[in-house]
Scaffold this motif. Structure first.
Motif, PDB file in Angstrom:
ATOM      1  N   VAL A 173       0.842  -1.204   0.000  1.00 32.43           N
ATOM      2  CA  VAL A 173       0.000   0.000   0.000  1.00 32.43           C
ATOM      3  C   VAL A 173       0.874   1.249   0.000  1.00 32.43           C
ATOM      4  O   VAL A 173       0.628   2.199  -0.750  1.00 32.43           O
ATOM      5  CB  VAL A 173      -0.975  -0.015   1.203  1.00 32.43           C
ATOM      6  N   VAL A 174       1.911   1.245   0.816  1.00 32.86           N
ATOM      7  CA  VAL A 174       2.828   2.395   0.857  1.00 32.86           C
ATOM      8  C   VAL A 174       3.539   2.554  -0.487  1.00 32.86           C
ATOM      9  O   VAL A 174       3.668   3.670  -1.004  1.00 32.86           O
ATOM     10  CB  VAL A 174       3.835   2.256   2.018  1.00 32.86           C
ATOM     11  N   GLY A 175       4.000   1.433  -1.068  1.00 32.37           N
ATOM     12  CA  GLY A 175       4.674   1.498  -2.365  1.00 32.37           C
ATOM     13  C   GLY A 175       3.761   2.018  -3.459  1.00 32.37           C
ATOM     14  O   GLY A 175       4.173   2.832  -4.292  1.00 32.37           O
ATOM     15  N   LEU A 176       2.533   1.564  -3.450  1.00 30.32           N
ATOM     16  CA  LEU A 176       1.559   2.027  -4.444  1.00 30.32           C
ATOM     17  C   LEU A 176       1.217   3.490  -4.247  1.00 30.32           C
ATOM     18  O   LEU A 176       1.161   4.271  -5.198  1.00 30.32           O
ATOM     19  CB  LEU A 176       0.300   1.158  -4.364  1.00 30.32           C
TER      20      LEU A 176
ATOM     21  N   GLY B  72       6.288  -6.543  -0.776  1.00 29.96           N
ATOM     22  CA  GLY B  72       5.152  -5.629  -0.839  1.00 29.96           C
ATOM     23  C   GLY B  72       5.487  -4.321  -1.543  1.00 29.96           C
ATOM     24  O   GLY B  72       4.708  -3.825  -2.364  1.00 29.96           O
ATOM     25  N   TRP B  73       6.660  -3.772  -1.234  1.00 26.99           N
ATOM     26  CA  TRP B  73       7.092  -2.513  -1.845  1.00 26.99           C
ATOM     27  C   TRP B  73       7.187  -2.652  -3.364  1.00 26.99           C
ATOM     28  O   TRP B  73       6.675  -1.818  -4.106  1.00 26.99           O
ATOM     29  CB  TRP B  73       8.432  -2.101  -1.258  1.00 26.99           C
ATOM     30  N   TYR B  74       7.837  -3.724  -3.830  1.00 22.10           N
ATOM     31  CA  TYR B  74       7.999  -3.916  -5.274  1.00 22.10           C
ATOM     32  C   TYR B  74       6.678  -4.218  -5.961  1.00 22.10           C
ATOM     33  O   TYR B  74       6.407  -3.715  -7.053  1.00 22.10           O
ATOM     34  CB  TYR B  74       9.013  -5.032  -5.555  1.00 22.10           C
ATOM     35  N   VAL B  75       5.835  -5.014  -5.329  1.00 21.07           N
ATOM     36  CA  VAL B  75       4.534  -5.318  -5.930  1.00 21.07           C
ATOM     37  C   VAL B  75       3.671  -4.062  -5.997  1.00 21.07           C
ATOM     38  O   VAL B  75       2.973  -3.830  -6.988  1.00 21.07           O
ATOM     39  CB  VAL B  75       3.821  -6.449  -5.150  1.00 21.07           C
TER      40      VAL B  75
ATOM     41  N   ASN C 130      11.650  -5.497 -14.276  1.00 22.89           N
ATOM     42  CA  ASN C 130      12.718  -5.436 -13.262  1.00 22.89           C
ATOM     43  C   ASN C 130      12.152  -5.512 -11.847  1.00 22.89           C
ATOM     44  O   ASN C 130      12.700  -6.201 -10.983  1.00 22.89           O
ATOM     45  CB  ASN C 130      13.541  -4.160 -13.426  1.00 22.89           C
ATOM     46  N   LEU C 131      11.066  -4.791 -11.613  1.00 17.32           N
ATOM     47  CA  LEU C 131      10.451  -4.815 -10.286  1.00 17.32           C
ATOM     48  C   LEU C 131       9.838  -6.182  -9.970  1.00 17.32           C
ATOM     49  O   LEU C 131       9.860  -6.625  -8.824  1.00 17.32           O
ATOM     50  CB  LEU C 131       9.395  -3.713 -10.170  1.00 17.32           C
TER      51      LEU C 131
END
Length: 161
Positions: free
Chosen positions: A18-21, A95-98, A119-120
């Motif tokens: 959620v934070v990454g998105l 989670g960050w990469y997704v 890459n991610l």
């Protein structure tokens, strides 16, 4: 030390996703390209997974009865902590990469965004390997159950009063 429940890495991954998105768009608009990922990041995560497994293997062997040499209890405890830390770090990175991949999905038709998404995704897979390695090492370090009711080897059980 209590073992990591399966819900902990799931919650960490969801929160990091959620934070990454949520952070990918505003930071990209500020000119910070979060979607660029050096290949060394993936290699470092995989090396950490291999090191975690390598440090956990002697503890696993000792727990399975191969006791050629003594096992330092402090080393075993540190290995458990490394396993837990690897599992949590792997879930947070996953989670960050997704989350960033989800941010890029609407624009994945563009070559630059497509390359970044690939890459991610590779980095997310490497993070999943770290997560699994951490949970596996933590499981390997679990001591066998003590059976207090069993009689000592070669002796009789003491009567319970």
């Amino acid at each position: 030390m209590t073992p990591t429940r399966w819900t902990t890495p799931v919650v960490v991954a969801l929160l990091a996703g959620v934070v990454g998105l949520a952070a990918a768009g505003p930071l990209e608009r500020l000119g910070l390209p979060l979607t660029r990922l050096p290949w060394t990041a993936v290699v470092a995560v995989l090396v950490l997974a291999v090191v975690t497994l390598g440090l956990g293997w002697p503890v696993r062997q000792w727990n399975r009865g191969r006791r050629d040499r003594p096992l330092d209890p402090l080393r075993a405890a540190r290995t458990v902590v490394l396993g837990q830390a690897s599992a949590l770090a792997g879930s947070a990175l996953l989670g960050w990469y997704v989350g960033q991949v989800l941010y890029l999905l609407p624009e994945v038709a563009y070559p630059l965004q497509q390359r970044s998404a690939i890459n991610l995704t590779i980095a997310a897979l490497a993070s999943a390997v770290l997560l699994v390695a951490g949970l596996l090492v933590e499981r390997w370090c679990r001591l066998p159950e003590d059976d207090d009711d069993a009689p000592p080897p070669g002796g009789l059980a003491e009567p319970h009063l």
